[in-house]
Design a protein around this motif. Structure first.
Motif, PDB file in Angstrom:
ATOM      1  N   THR A 100       0.826  -1.211   0.000  1.00  0.00           N
ATOM      2  CA  THR A 100       0.000   0.000   0.000  1.00  0.00           C
ATOM      3  C   THR A 100       0.861   1.262   0.000  1.00  0.00           C
ATOM      4  OG1 THR A 100      -0.213  -0.301   2.404  1.00  0.00           O
ATOM      5  CG2 THR A 100      -2.059  -1.005   1.052  1.00  0.00           C
ATOM      6  N   THR A 109       0.263   2.420   7.463  1.00  0.00           N
ATOM      7  CA  THR A 109      -0.450   1.987   8.670  1.00  0.00           C
ATOM      8  C   THR A 109      -1.618   1.082   8.323  1.00  0.00           C
ATOM      9  OG1 THR A 109       0.180   4.027   9.813  1.00  0.00           O
ATOM     10  CG2 THR A 109      -1.681   2.790  10.739  1.00  0.00           C
ATOM     11  N   TYR A 110      -2.348   1.437   7.263  1.00  0.00           N
ATOM     12  CA  TYR A 110      -3.464   0.597   6.821  1.00  0.00           C
ATOM     13  C   TYR A 110      -2.966  -0.804   6.458  1.00  0.00           C
ATOM     14  CZ  TYR A 110      -7.024  -1.478   3.848  1.00  0.00           C
ATOM     15  OH  TYR A 110      -7.924  -2.364   3.288  1.00  0.00           O
ATOM     16  N   LEU A 116      -3.871  -4.195   8.451  1.00  0.00           N
ATOM     17  CA  LEU A 116      -4.602  -5.210   7.698  1.00  0.00           C
ATOM     18  C   LEU A 116      -3.850  -6.537   7.732  1.00  0.00           C
ATOM     19  CD1 LEU A 116      -7.136  -5.553   5.779  1.00  0.00           C
ATOM     20  CD2 LEU A 116      -5.497  -5.304   3.902  1.00  0.00           C
ATOM     21  N   ALA A 172      -6.913  -0.366  10.968  1.00  0.00           N
ATOM     22  CA  ALA A 172      -6.735  -0.242   9.513  1.00  0.00           C
ATOM     23  C   ALA A 172      -7.746   0.751   8.940  1.00  0.00           C
ATOM     24  CB  ALA A 172      -6.872  -1.605   8.845  1.00  0.00           C
ATOM     25  N   LYS A 173      -8.999   0.631   9.341  1.00  0.00           N
ATOM     26  CA  LYS A 173     -10.039   1.519   8.837  1.00  0.00           C
ATOM     27  C   LYS A 173      -9.787   2.965   9.252  1.00  0.00           C
ATOM     28  CE  LYS A 173     -14.289   0.139   9.075  1.00  0.00           C
ATOM     29  NZ  LYS A 173     -15.568  -0.369   9.635  1.00  0.00           N
ATOM     30  N   ALA A 224      -6.992   4.402   9.725  1.00  0.00           N
ATOM     31  CA  ALA A 224      -5.868   4.965   8.957  1.00  0.00           C
ATOM     32  C   ALA A 224      -6.328   5.566   7.635  1.00  0.00           C
ATOM     33  CB  ALA A 224      -4.813   3.889   8.713  1.00  0.00           C
ATOM     34  N   LEU A 225      -7.463   5.109   7.123  1.00  0.00           N
ATOM     35  CA  LEU A 225      -7.952   5.581   5.830  1.00  0.00           C
ATOM     36  C   LEU A 225      -8.579   6.976   5.897  1.00  0.00           C
ATOM     37  CD1 LEU A 225      -9.694   2.281   4.633  1.00  0.00           C
ATOM     38  CD2 LEU A 225      -7.524   3.204   3.771  1.00  0.00           C
ATOM     39  N   ARG A 227     -11.311   3.837  -1.539  1.00  0.00           N
ATOM     40  CA  ARG A 227     -11.139   3.963  -0.089  1.00  0.00           C
ATOM     41  C   ARG A 227     -12.247   3.218   0.642  1.00  0.00           C
ATOM     42  NH1 ARG A 227     -11.461   9.596   3.257  1.00  0.00           N
ATOM     43  NH2 ARG A 227     -13.687   9.111   3.065  1.00  0.00           N
ATOM     44  N   SER A 239     -11.843  -0.019   3.154  1.00  0.00           N
ATOM     45  CA  SER A 239     -12.452  -0.060   4.482  1.00  0.00           C
ATOM     46  C   SER A 239     -13.276  -1.332   4.645  1.00  0.00           C
ATOM     47  CB  SER A 239     -13.330   1.180   4.687  1.00  0.00           C
ATOM     48  OG  SER A 239     -13.932   1.154   5.958  1.00  0.00           O
ATOM     49  N   ALA A 289     -11.074  -4.338   5.260  1.00  0.00           N
ATOM     50  CA  ALA A 289     -10.629  -4.484   6.646  1.00  0.00           C
ATOM     51  C   ALA A 289     -11.699  -5.184   7.492  1.00  0.00           C
ATOM     52  CB  ALA A 289     -10.287  -3.118   7.232  1.00  0.00           C
TER      53      ALA A 289
END
Length: 333
Positions: A188, A207-208, A212, A305-306, A308-309, A318, A322, A325
């Motif tokens: 990513t 981070t995502y 994940l 994870a979510k 981070a978006l 996006r 989400s 995740a």
């Protein structure tokens, strides 16, 4: 909602949206895994490349780049790089683990031999480095080459920690961050870098992917002790039989009394497993709350994870990321 009951799966929606670019990734993979001088390379590589799988890691690279507005050709090169690194590690892992089956098919080391698997894995690593330099971006090269090193580091750490009841959750997370999350995070992150995104958004993509990947591995470990064999296609308790210290087992060992610790020492540390031991191990994990605690841990990584978006561009991709995740932990929710 379980994976098998999901009507529209996020990775399938991503695959449909990115089908043209993913087809280009597949063409590049098949082109670069060829060898003019050693036909066995293509035979072995083709066996594992054609074994199926969702191509999730390269898809994350394409998705991140597209979400960030990239319209050049090099996200395809980077996605192929990610898949080559992943495939090379699978070839090496099957040798280390002495595996005979992957995704329902005989492994390359079983069909050919260990030497062929290791050497073809090395060849794919070399090809990955040729691909990752194509964009001429030093930051991309740094990210992907570092990921390759971290993956190997995680595998060695897992090897040294194997069957050691002193293994802590901290060591476990270092292992899975290396062997699984590192490539998710790099996949990513490089998508944002190649698109020229600002540092905070590149960091968010990292981070995502990291969260994940961690959640993905925890769920895999949890399903081994609390999953539905028909739904997962895997035997329940394989990790216990192979004496792997996964998170549910580590949590159960940490909470064990003297009698329970003696059981774990006999079955995991010494490998003396008898009839009924798996059932007793599963009972101990439930009794000590290890199953539920592991489930909560996986859900927390999905939420991370979510989150981070949030700072990334408003885009349909996006939303799919989400959903992905959520989907990763859907089987244990």
């Amino acid at each position: 909602m379980g994976l098998d009951n999901a009507v529209t799966k996020p990775h399938e929606r991503l695959a449909a949206l990115l089908s043209e670019e993913m087809a280009a990734v597949d063409r590049l993979i098949r082109e670069r895994m060829r060898s003019d001088h050693a036909p066995r390379i293509e035979e072995v590589a083709a066996h594992i490349v054609s074994a199926g799988g969702k191509r999730l890691r390269p898809m994350l690279t394409i998705a991140a780049a597209r979400m960030c507005g990239y319209d050049g050709p090099y996200h395809v090169y980077l996605a192929a790089t990610v898949e080559f690194i992943h495939t090379a590690t699978l070839l090496h892992d099957d040798v280390v683990d002495e595996s005979g089956q992957r995704r329902g098919r005989p492994t390359a080391n079983l069909l050919w031999d260990n030497k062929s698997s290791v050497l073809v894995g090395d060849y794919l690593f070399a090809r990955s480095f040729q691909l990752m330099v194509a964009p001429g971006n030093l930051q991309v090269l740094d990210i992907l080459s570092n990921a390759a090193a971290v993956i190997a580091e995680g595998e060695v750490l897992q090897l040294t920690a194997a069957r050691d009841l002193a293994t802590t959750e901290d060591v476990y997370f270092k292992v899975i961050r290396g062997k699984t999350a590192a490539l998710f995070a790099a996949a990513t992150e490089v998508g944002g870098v190649i698109a020229g995104m600002p540092e905070d958004q590149v960091r968010a993509l990292y981070t995502y992917g990291d969260a994940l990947g961690v959640g993905f591995q925890i769920v895999d470990d949890l399903l081994d002790v609390a999953g539905d064999a028909k739904a997962t296609g895997k035997n329940i308790g394989d990790d216990f039989r192979e004496r792997k210290l996964t998170l549910p087992i580590i949590k159960a060992v940490a909470a064990a009394d003297d009698e329970e610790r003696a059981f774990w020492k006999r079955t995991i540390a010494k490998g003396d497993q008898r009839e009924g031991d798996l059932e007793h191990a599963l009972d101990l994990m439930h009794r000590r709350g290890a199953i539920e605690a592991t489930r909560i841990e996986a859900l927390a990584w999905s939420a991370r994870a979510k989150e981070a978006l949030d700072c990334l561009p408003d885009h349909e991709i996006r939303d799919m990321l989400s959903d992905l995740a959520d989907f990763v932990v859907a089987r244990i929710s």
